[in-house]
Enzyme design. Structure first.
Site, PDB file in Angstrom:
ATOM      1  N   ASP A   1      -8.301   6.061 -13.682  1.00 15.00           N
ATOM      2  CA  ASP A   1      -7.490   7.031 -14.416  1.00 15.00           C
ATOM      3  C   ASP A   1      -7.821   7.217 -15.633  1.00 15.00           C
ATOM      4  O   ASP A   1      -7.647   8.419 -16.550  1.00 15.00           O
ATOM      5  CB  ASP A   1      -5.831   6.533 -14.245  1.00 15.00           C
ATOM      6  CG  ASP A   1      -5.885   5.249 -14.644  1.00 15.00           C
ATOM      7  OD1 ASP A   1      -6.621   4.545 -14.917  1.00 15.00           O
ATOM      8  OD2 ASP A   1      -4.698   4.651 -14.370  1.00 15.00           O
TER       9      ASP A   1
ATOM     10  N   ASP B   1      -5.013   4.043  -6.951  1.00  9.92           N
ATOM     11  CA  ASP B   1      -3.813   4.412  -7.506  1.00  9.92           C
ATOM     12  C   ASP B   1      -3.828   5.766  -8.358  1.00  9.92           C
ATOM     13  O   ASP B   1      -3.177   6.245  -9.036  1.00  9.92           O
ATOM     14  CB  ASP B   1      -3.134   3.355  -8.497  1.00  9.92           C
ATOM     15  CG  ASP B   1      -4.545   3.118  -9.574  1.00  9.92           C
ATOM     16  OD1 ASP B   1      -5.590   3.575  -9.448  1.00  9.92           O
ATOM     17  OD2 ASP B   1      -4.089   2.403 -10.556  1.00  9.92           O
TER      18      ASP B   1
ATOM     19  N   ARG C   1      -2.651  -4.354 -11.425  1.00  4.56           N
ATOM     20  CA  ARG C   1      -2.062  -4.713 -12.790  1.00  4.56           C
ATOM     21  C   ARG C   1      -0.560  -3.825 -12.390  1.00  4.56           C
ATOM     22  O   ARG C   1       0.350  -4.215 -12.587  1.00  4.56           O
ATOM     23  CB  ARG C   1      -2.733  -4.448 -14.045  1.00  4.56           C
ATOM     24  CG  ARG C   1      -3.503  -5.535 -14.279  1.00  4.56           C
ATOM     25  CD  ARG C   1      -4.040  -5.408 -15.677  1.00  4.56           C
ATOM     26  NE  ARG C   1      -4.540  -3.854 -15.785  1.00  4.56           N
ATOM     27  CZ  ARG C   1      -5.879  -3.991 -15.997  1.00  4.56           C
ATOM     28  NH1 ARG C   1      -6.743  -4.743 -15.592  1.00  4.56           N
ATOM     29  NH2 ARG C   1      -6.492  -2.576 -16.050  1.00  4.56           N
TER      30      ARG C   1
ATOM     31  N   THR D   1     -12.469   3.643  -7.983  1.00  7.84           N
ATOM     32  CA  THR D   1     -11.363   2.555  -8.553  1.00  7.84           C
ATOM     33  C   THR D   1     -11.297   1.827  -7.128  1.00  7.84           C
ATOM     34  O   THR D   1     -10.731   2.519  -6.085  1.00  7.84           O
ATOM     35  CB  THR D   1     -10.251   2.916  -9.293  1.00  7.84           C
ATOM     36  OG1 THR D   1      -9.634   1.833  -9.532  1.00  7.84           O
ATOM     37  CG2 THR D   1      -9.592   4.156  -8.581  1.00  7.84           C
ATOM     38  N   ILE D   2     -11.029   0.484  -7.366  1.00  9.28           N
ATOM     39  CA  ILE D   2     -10.625  -0.445  -6.041  1.00  9.28           C
ATOM     40  C   ILE D   2      -9.224  -0.289  -6.001  1.00  9.28           C
ATOM     41  O   ILE D   2      -8.653  -0.565  -4.983  1.00  9.28           O
ATOM     42  CB  ILE D   2     -11.125  -1.788  -6.184  1.00  9.28           C
ATOM     43  CG1 ILE D   2     -10.497  -2.482  -7.271  1.00  9.28           C
ATOM     44  CG2 ILE D   2     -12.701  -1.780  -6.291  1.00  9.28           C
ATOM     45  CD1 ILE D   2     -10.781  -3.922  -7.119  1.00  9.28           C
ATOM     46  N   ASP D   3      -8.282   0.188  -6.930  1.00 12.14           N
ATOM     47  CA  ASP D   3      -6.878  -0.048  -6.930  1.00 12.14           C
ATOM     48  C   ASP D   3      -6.283   1.187  -6.100  1.00 12.14           C
ATOM     49  O   ASP D   3      -5.000   0.911  -5.624  1.00 12.14           O
ATOM     50  CB  ASP D   3      -6.295   0.224  -8.463  1.00 12.14           C
ATOM     51  CG  ASP D   3      -6.725  -0.986  -9.140  1.00 12.14           C
ATOM     52  OD1 ASP D   3      -6.785  -2.073  -8.635  1.00 12.14           O
ATOM     53  OD2 ASP D   3      -6.829  -0.719 -10.369  1.00 12.14           O
TER      54      ASP D   3
ATOM     55  N   ARG E   1     -16.071  -0.046 -20.817  1.00 13.87           N
ATOM     56  CA  ARG E   1     -14.953   0.789 -21.193  1.00 13.87           C
ATOM     57  C   ARG E   1     -14.951   0.834 -22.886  1.00 13.87           C
ATOM     58  O   ARG E   1     -15.090   0.131 -23.507  1.00 13.87           O
ATOM     59  CB  ARG E   1     -13.685  -0.241 -21.013  1.00 13.87           C
ATOM     60  CG  ARG E   1     -13.541  -0.782 -19.712  1.00 13.87           C
ATOM     61  CD  ARG E   1     -12.335  -1.642 -19.425  1.00 13.87           C
ATOM     62  NE  ARG E   1     -12.173  -2.433 -18.287  1.00 13.87           N
ATOM     63  CZ  ARG E   1     -11.878  -1.750 -16.932  1.00 13.87           C
ATOM     64  NH1 ARG E   1     -11.302  -0.476 -17.117  1.00 13.87           N
ATOM     65  NH2 ARG E   1     -11.725  -2.388 -15.789  1.00 13.87           N
TER      66      ARG E   1
ATOM     67  N   GLY F   1     -13.884   0.067 -14.843  1.00 16.33           N
ATOM     68  CA  GLY F   1     -14.353  -1.129 -13.910  1.00 16.33           C
ATOM     69  C   GLY F   1     -15.254  -0.760 -12.795  1.00 16.33           C
ATOM     70  O   GLY F   1     -14.905   0.577 -12.446  1.00 16.33           O
TER      71      GLY F   1
END
Length: 334
Positions: free
Chosen positions: A115, A142, A184, A138-140, A84, A23
């Site tokens: 990740d 995480d 998610r 990544t915007i997450d 992806r 992403g």
């Protein structure tokens, strides 16, 4: 100010490659610019790989000069495009990718992504011996091994701006709005934007919640005369449709909730100053670590210090959510 690494150069590299994968996230372009110019200033040729691992396995390379990365620091997305690549899960395909890098005399690869992309980077270097450095794009937010990821701050501010506008309608009509943000498996965006917007409640994958408790909380706050922000922030969760399911259940309990899905708007837009600086520092540091002989690590930031974390740790460990942020949002709303 981030404390940049002071490492001794102990390996000679004539050419490196850089790619963005998975992403897209705001700040990838400043990272590409930083990697490119940091390497060029060391006399190293730089090749951009188009469309991530999908471009790598077919040798879709473009040599980057300094002028090629001019005026991209303010642009969202990625000039190298992203993808992806399911095929890269095949060891034979990864072997093919390694041979292509060797044919181009690439002495090191820098992968900017989340990740999944960093997992691919670990497998590639482990199986082919190509030196690889990862950057957390990544915007997450995480990714284990870094307090911050490239793109998170921009996504947070994009979501916050949207929620501030939604709240005007929520208050005007005295309605609750469920606002879904990305995440998610991670509630980092939801927890921070929830505190920042003054949400009544934050729902994240890491913390169980009961619908009955949510309805009771809303009713209690009205009965006690507490002010209403009208906003409940919901991380999208692993199963699509969570926010609409919550809305239907709340409606069955007598509420009249509105639903707003922010979706991919959170990925786009000009990166904030914070993300531009973070990406620039991590990008330059990745070249420093590569020239110092490091491989199979991700360059991140902890306590304002640039750090290197083994990619295997990124694969096996998960960055925890701070539950106090969720608790703080509820505390400050009472």
């Amino acid at each position: 100010m981030y404390r940049l690494p002071d490492l001794k150069k102990n390996t000679r590299i004539n050419a490196i490659a850089v790619m963005t994968s998975g992403g897209d996230s705001p700040g990838m372009n400043p990272a590409i610019r930083s990697v490119t110019r940091a390497a060029l200033n060391q006399g190293i040729r730089v090749f951009g790989i188009n469309r991530g691992y999908s471009g790598l396995i077919i040798g879709d390379f473009t040599e980057l000069k300094s002028g090629d990365v001019s005026n991209i620091v303010q642009r969202g997305g990625t000039i190298l495009k992203s993808d992806r690549c399911e095929a890269f899960k095949d060891p034979a395909v990864r072997h093919q990718a390694g041979e292509i890098l060797k044919e181009h005399h690439i002495g090191g690869l820098i992968v900017i992504g989340g990740d999944g992309s960093l997992t691919g980077a670990h497998l590639l270097t482990h199986e082919t011996g190509i030196p690889v450095i990862g950057l957390p794009g990544t915007i997450d937010n995480d990714i284990y091994g870094t307090e911050d990821t490239i793109g998170f701050d921009t996504a947070l501010n994009t979501a916050l701006e949207a929620i501030d506008k939604i709240r005007d309608t929520a208050i005007s009509h005295e309605r609750i709005f469920l606002v879904e943000v990305m995440g998610r498996n991670s509630g980092h965006i939801a927890s921070q934007v929830g505190v920042a917007c003054g949400a009544e409640m934050i729902i994240v994958p890491e913390i169980d919640f009961k619908l009955e408790a949510l309805c009771f909380s809303l009713a209690s706050q009205r009965a006690e005369g507490h002010g209403s922000s009208g906003i409940i922030v919901v991380a999208e969760g692993p199963r699509p449709g969570l926010t609409y399911r919550l809305a239907n259940q709340l409606e069955a309990q007598g509420e009249k909730p509105g639903v707003c899905i922010l979706g991919h708007i959170q990925r786009g837009g000009r990166p904030t100053g914070h993300d531009r600086v973070l990406a620039s520092c991590l990008g330059a540091a990745s070249v420093t670590y590569l020239l110092a002989g490091f491989t199979d690590v991700m360059i991140g930031m902890i306590d304002s210090k640039i750090t290197a974390t083994p990619l295997l740790d990124i694969m096996e460990k998960r960055k925890p959510l701070n539950p106090q942020l969720v608790e703080l949002a509820q505390l400050l709303h009472k």
